[in-house]
Design an enzyme around this catalytic site. Structure first.
Site, short mmCIF file in Angstrom:
data_model
loop_
_atom_site.label_atom_id
_atom_site.label_comp_id
_atom_site.label_asym_id
_atom_site.label_seq_id
_atom_site.Cartn_x
_atom_site.Cartn_y
_atom_site.Cartn_z
N LYS A 112 53.74 32.52 78.01
CA LYS A 112 52.63 32.05 79.40
C LYS A 112 53.18 31.18 80.38
O LYS A 112 52.96 30.82 81.37
CB LYS A 112 51.23 31.77 78.94
CG LYS A 112 50.65 30.53 78.59
CD LYS A 112 49.15 30.25 78.35
CE LYS A 112 49.66 29.09 77.05
NZ LYS A 112 50.20 28.89 75.82
N ARG A 162 40.04 24.30 78.23
CA ARG A 162 40.17 24.47 76.93
C ARG A 162 39.01 24.90 76.62
O ARG A 162 38.47 25.22 75.25
CB ARG A 162 40.92 23.91 75.90
CG ARG A 162 42.90 24.39 76.25
CD ARG A 162 42.84 23.57 75.18
NE ARG A 162 44.84 24.64 75.10
CZ ARG A 162 45.44 23.83 75.41
NH1 ARG A 162 45.94 22.67 74.83
NH2 ARG A 162 47.05 24.01 75.74
N ARG A 216 61.74 32.34 68.89
CA ARG A 216 62.19 31.25 69.71
C ARG A 216 63.45 30.45 68.98
O ARG A 216 62.54 29.77 67.83
CB ARG A 216 60.47 30.89 69.84
CG ARG A 216 61.11 29.93 70.82
CD ARG A 216 59.16 29.89 71.08
NE ARG A 216 58.20 28.80 70.28
CZ ARG A 216 57.36 28.40 70.81
NH1 ARG A 216 56.93 28.96 72.72
NH2 ARG A 216 56.50 27.61 70.24
N ARG A 250 61.76 25.59 65.42
CA ARG A 250 60.81 25.47 65.60
C ARG A 250 60.17 24.81 63.56
O ARG A 250 60.31 26.41 63.68
CB ARG A 250 60.23 24.54 66.76
CG ARG A 250 60.24 24.14 67.70
CD ARG A 250 59.05 24.67 69.04
NE ARG A 250 57.57 24.70 68.61
CZ ARG A 250 56.50 24.61 70.18
NH1 ARG A 250 57.05 25.00 70.61
NH2 ARG A 250 55.16 24.28 69.59
N ARG A 301 47.99 29.35 63.74
CA ARG A 301 47.36 28.72 65.35
C ARG A 301 46.61 29.73 66.07
O ARG A 301 45.93 29.13 66.92
CB ARG A 301 49.16 28.22 66.15
CG ARG A 301 49.59 27.15 65.63
CD ARG A 301 51.29 27.28 65.73
NE ARG A 301 51.16 26.88 66.49
CZ ARG A 301 52.69 27.85 67.25
NH1 ARG A 301 53.37 28.03 67.13
NH2 ARG A 301 53.40 27.08 68.03
#
Ligand SMILES: [Zn+2]
Length: 209
Positions: A13, A87, A121, A154, A165
């Site tokens: 996003k 959120r 990533r 990461r 997650r």
């Protein structure tokens, strides 16, 4: 045009919002970036946020809302692409008090696609820019296009942690998604190809707004 963009971690996003920003000529506002800025500049709000996270507590809604309100006010007439907010239903109502959102883009990305994408990533150690070994390669392998910094993977981009997650995202986001769906402002965008170029997805989004 006032746009909110929703999507699970790893849905891309941030990348899509950046591309939309240049196509639509309106700012991309990420509450994550705003929070990081407050912390970096050691503002009174930033110090408060650090205290909350150091004690393992969630940053209260009203702090995030306060930061957003301040950032949003000069752009209310032009429009914006908002990422990371709302959120919760409470935040959605707060946002409604600030301005009327025209369209909410909901990125639907299967978890296999996210796992495959996040495992590929890479992030710049220096400026935080995001790359992907398959879809968004840096010009020089292992080096950031923008600042030349070293790229790394990461810790929380491992499949097991990613799935955890995603579960948390699903639980917290679904009431907010339902809230906008009921209002008729939600547009679903399905991204089921892990190697889909960001331009194709942005074209899809542009056709819906
Ligand atoms: Zn960089």
């Amino acid at each position: 045009m006032k746009i909110v963009i929703f999507g699970p971690p790893g849905s891309g996003k941030g990348t899509y919002a950046t591309l939309l920003k240049s196509q639509l000529g309106i700012p991309h506002i990420s509450t994550g970036d705003l929070v990081r800025e407050e912390i970096k500049n050691k503002t009174p709000i930033g110090d408060k946020i650090v205290k909350y996270s150091n004690s393992g507590k969630l940053v209260p809604d009203e702090i995030i809302t306060q930061i957003l309100k301040r950032r949003l006010s000069p752009d209310l007439s032009k429009g914006f692409i908002l990422e990371g907010y709302p959120r919760s239903i409470e935040q959605a109502k707060q946002l409604e008090n600030m301005t009327k959102i025209d369209v909410v883009i909901n990125l639907n990305v299967p978890s296999e696609v996210i796992v495959s994408r996040l495992s590929a990533r890479m992030q710049c150690k220096n400026c935080g820019s995001i790359y992907n070994e398959q879809t968004l390669k840096p010009k020089v392998p292992g080096k950031c296009d923008k600042c030349g910094g070293a790229l790394f993977k990461r810790e929380d981009d491992q499949p097991k942690i990613i799935l955890e997650r995603l579960k948390v995202y699903e639980q917290t986001s679904s009431p907010v998604v339902d809230y906008y769906r009921a209002r008729g402002s939600l547009r679903d965008v399905i991204v089921d190809d892990p190697n889909a170029s960001p331009d194709i997805v942005v074209k899809k989004i542009m056709s819906l707004i």
